[in-house]
Design a protein around this motif. Structure first.
Motif, PDB file in Angstrom:
ATOM      1  N   PHE A 106      41.043  47.137  50.603  1.00  0.00           N
ATOM      2  CA  PHE A 106      42.602  47.190  50.084  1.00  0.00           C
ATOM      3  C   PHE A 106      43.409  46.247  50.923  1.00  0.00           C
ATOM      4  O   PHE A 106      44.246  45.561  50.322  1.00  0.00           O
ATOM      5  CB  PHE A 106      43.178  48.677  50.174  1.00  0.00           C
ATOM      6  N   PHE A 111      44.679  43.043  48.468  1.00  0.00           N
ATOM      7  CA  PHE A 111      45.797  43.605  47.912  1.00  0.00           C
ATOM      8  C   PHE A 111      46.652  42.534  47.288  1.00  0.00           C
ATOM      9  O   PHE A 111      46.958  42.268  46.320  1.00  0.00           O
ATOM     10  CB  PHE A 111      46.565  44.558  48.504  1.00  0.00           C
ATOM     11  N   LEU A 119      47.569  41.411  43.456  1.00  0.00           N
ATOM     12  CA  LEU A 119      48.774  41.478  43.094  1.00  0.00           C
ATOM     13  C   LEU A 119      49.075  40.167  42.147  1.00  0.00           C
ATOM     14  O   LEU A 119      49.714  40.095  41.315  1.00  0.00           O
ATOM     15  CB  LEU A 119      49.595  41.673  44.167  1.00  0.00           C
ATOM     16  N   SER A 169      48.017  45.745  39.416  1.00  0.00           N
ATOM     17  CA  SER A 169      47.078  45.258  40.660  1.00  0.00           C
ATOM     18  C   SER A 169      46.755  46.475  41.479  1.00  0.00           C
ATOM     19  O   SER A 169      45.632  46.507  41.908  1.00  0.00           O
ATOM     20  CB  SER A 169      47.825  44.526  41.433  1.00  0.00           C
ATOM     21  N   ILE A 170      47.881  47.495  41.689  1.00  0.00           N
ATOM     22  CA  ILE A 170      47.507  48.678  42.546  1.00  0.00           C
ATOM     23  C   ILE A 170      46.328  49.738  41.858  1.00  0.00           C
ATOM     24  O   ILE A 170      45.196  50.095  42.400  1.00  0.00           O
ATOM     25  CB  ILE A 170      48.682  49.823  42.772  1.00  0.00           C
ATOM     26  N   ILE A 190      43.066  47.323  42.245  1.00  0.00           N
ATOM     27  CA  ILE A 190      42.344  47.200  43.573  1.00  0.00           C
ATOM     28  C   ILE A 190      41.927  48.596  43.956  1.00  0.00           C
ATOM     29  O   ILE A 190      41.050  48.837  44.778  1.00  0.00           O
ATOM     30  CB  ILE A 190      43.373  46.561  44.690  1.00  0.00           C
ATOM     31  N   SER A 191      42.570  49.682  43.832  1.00  0.00           N
ATOM     32  CA  SER A 191      42.292  51.162  44.011  1.00  0.00           C
ATOM     33  C   SER A 191      41.150  51.600  43.362  1.00  0.00           C
ATOM     34  O   SER A 191      40.160  52.189  44.170  1.00  0.00           O
ATOM     35  CB  SER A 191      43.576  51.969  43.526  1.00  0.00           C
ATOM     36  N   SER A 219      38.414  49.654  45.587  1.00  0.00           N
ATOM     37  CA  SER A 219      38.423  50.275  46.895  1.00  0.00           C
ATOM     38  C   SER A 219      37.731  51.349  46.947  1.00  0.00           C
ATOM     39  O   SER A 219      37.102  51.800  47.912  1.00  0.00           O
ATOM     40  CB  SER A 219      39.933  50.328  47.325  1.00  0.00           C
TER      41      SER A 219
END
Length: 451
Positions: free
Chosen positions: A58, A62, A66, A309-310, A313-314, A317
């Motif tokens: 992350f 990130f 993003l 994006s969160i 990537i979460s 991740s």
């Protein structure tokens, strides 16, 4: 026994993902299973090894996730993505519906547009073309995967994260392994298009035609209206062509991203990650400046891009965290020992190792995030060419990663195309797993000969 347990844990992760269970929850459950079967303290594994892998990935990537998501949203908000897709598909026409879909996805993805934005932007137009040509709709996901994943995300110069992660470990640029990498990418593209067009032709000869509502799967139908929305957008898009930016303006931000990335990394030797940040920002700004009058939701694009994006990537991740737990086991260490001590070219061992790990995680970027911290020091000490290792690693990440539980595969088939794995996955697997793996093997042979 350890390897068998790893296979079971992978099967568990795949099963839960395909059942629609959130990937973060599925990854934690699978990680717990790995810890229990390996005789490890579950709480300690989750709070230390799992979270170290999760937060490490992350923190490293990130900003790029993003910017990629925001760029995609800006291209969508200004309707630049629609303009590009519409122009290319109109130029090629329904006779070349498959090729038009592949080429549209390839141009947008190679220019840095997020996969999910490409998926939602191109699918309505692909539906329109396939309907006009009376071709089976179940092949649309395969055509989109071929254009947006199979060769564009791993070919030299691509701003996609799968081509950027290796630069961190091999101290290379996004153009590393350039000549061979481009040849292999072209080979995958040509072979994939030939396979798809031939397969679609055979399906039509068997009597298959465009099917508007073939899916009876209740779980798919509950996903809610995506196909109906796509069809409505496809019908309305041609009517509203005057509201679209000109193709030349629409494609300019993509050109800016690719060219600026090449200039900064090759001409000024800027770190690839930093250069990618500047390139994506430049693409966003150029899109806003050139298509200012088409902007509908300036702040909305930023907000939506940040939120997506969160989530993206979460999810990745979470898979990296699962891989970090797997890396603690003896079974994983045995696999790594075998592949790093294989007879023959060490490039083969590197390719197989990255392919296996990407398959375990069901994620190209997640697989690279787990594999390269372990493998890069081992193979670098062997004196191998950094550019060759970069390109082989990138290509290897794009093979088995497209397993049925891959996040984009699930989203594309079930949410965007509103179809089922049973109908749509096999042709998709042929272009994204089989043909890309063959391309990887050819790349290994060429790098072994010339490096």
């Amino acid at each position: 026994m350890g390897i068998i347990l790893l296979i079971i844990s992978l099967g568990l992760l795949m099963w839960m993902t395909m059942r629609g269970i959130n990937i973060i929850i599925a990854a934690i459950i699978s990680s717990s299973f790995v810890a229990i079967t390996a005789g490890l303290n579950v709480a300690k594994v989750l709070t230390e090894a799992y979270m170290k892998g999760f937060t490490g990935f992350f923190a490293s990537w990130f900003i790029l996730f993003l910017l990629g998501a925001v760029f995609g949203k800006v291209m969508s908000d200004t309707r630049a993505a629609d303009s590009i897709a519409n122009a290319l598909m109109k130029f090629l026409g329904e006779k070349w519906a498959v090729l038009a879909t592949v080429l549209t996805c390839a141009i947008m993805t190679y220019g840095g547009v997020s996969l999910f934005v490409v998926g939602f932007s191109v699918y309505p137009l692909a539906v329109s073309l396939f309907r006009s040509a009376n071709l089976p709709r179940r092949f649309i996901p395969a055509a989109m995967i071929l254009g947006s994943v199979s060769f564009t995300m791993t070919m030299p110069g691509s701003p996609e994260i799968q081509n950027l992660i290796p630069t961190k470990f091999f101290h290379t640029t996004p153009w590393a392994g350039g000549v061979i990498g481009i040849l292999i990418a072209l080979g995958i593209a040509v072979a994939g298009c030939m396979y798809l067009m031939s397969t679609v032709k055979k399906a039509v000869a068997r009597g298959e035609r465009y099917d508007e509502y073939p899916v009876q799967d209740q779980a798919v139908n509950m996903q809610g209206g995506v196909h109906e929305l796509a069809a409505a957008q496809a019908e309305s898009l041609h009517v509203a062509e005057t509201s679209l930016p000109h193709f030349g303006l629409a494609v300019m931000p993509l050109i800016v991203v690719v060219v600026s990335l090449a200039v900064m990394t090759n001409g000024f030797h800027v770190d690839s990650t930093i250069a990618a940040v500047y390139s994506m920002v430049a693409g966003i700004v150029i899109a806003w400046l050139l298509m200012f009058r088409f902007i509908r939701e300036f702040w909305g694009s930023l907000a939506d891009g940040a939120s997506e994006s969160i989530v993206a990537i979460s999810n990745t991740s979470a898979v990296v965290g699962f891989g970090s737990v797997v890396a603690l086991t003896q079974g994983f260490k045995d696999v790594i020992h075998v592949v790093t001590h294989m007879p023959g070219s060490p490039y083969l061992g590197l390719g197989i190792a990255v392919t296996i790990i990407a398959g375990i995680t069901g994620s190209a970027s997640g697989g690279l995030g787990i594999a390269l911290p372990i493998l890069a020091p081992i193979y670098t000490k062997m004196g191998l060419d950094p550019g060759a290792m970069h390109r082989i690693s990138a290509l290897a990440s794009g093979g088995l990663d497209a397993m049925p539980h891959n996040g984009y595969v699930v989203t594309l088939i079930r949410s965007i195309a509103k179809d089922t794995h049973k109908r749509a996955y096999w042709p998709l697997a042929m272009v994204s797993v089989v043909i890309t793996t063959i391309g990887l093997l050819l790349a290994i042979i060429l790098f072994s000969i010339f490096h």
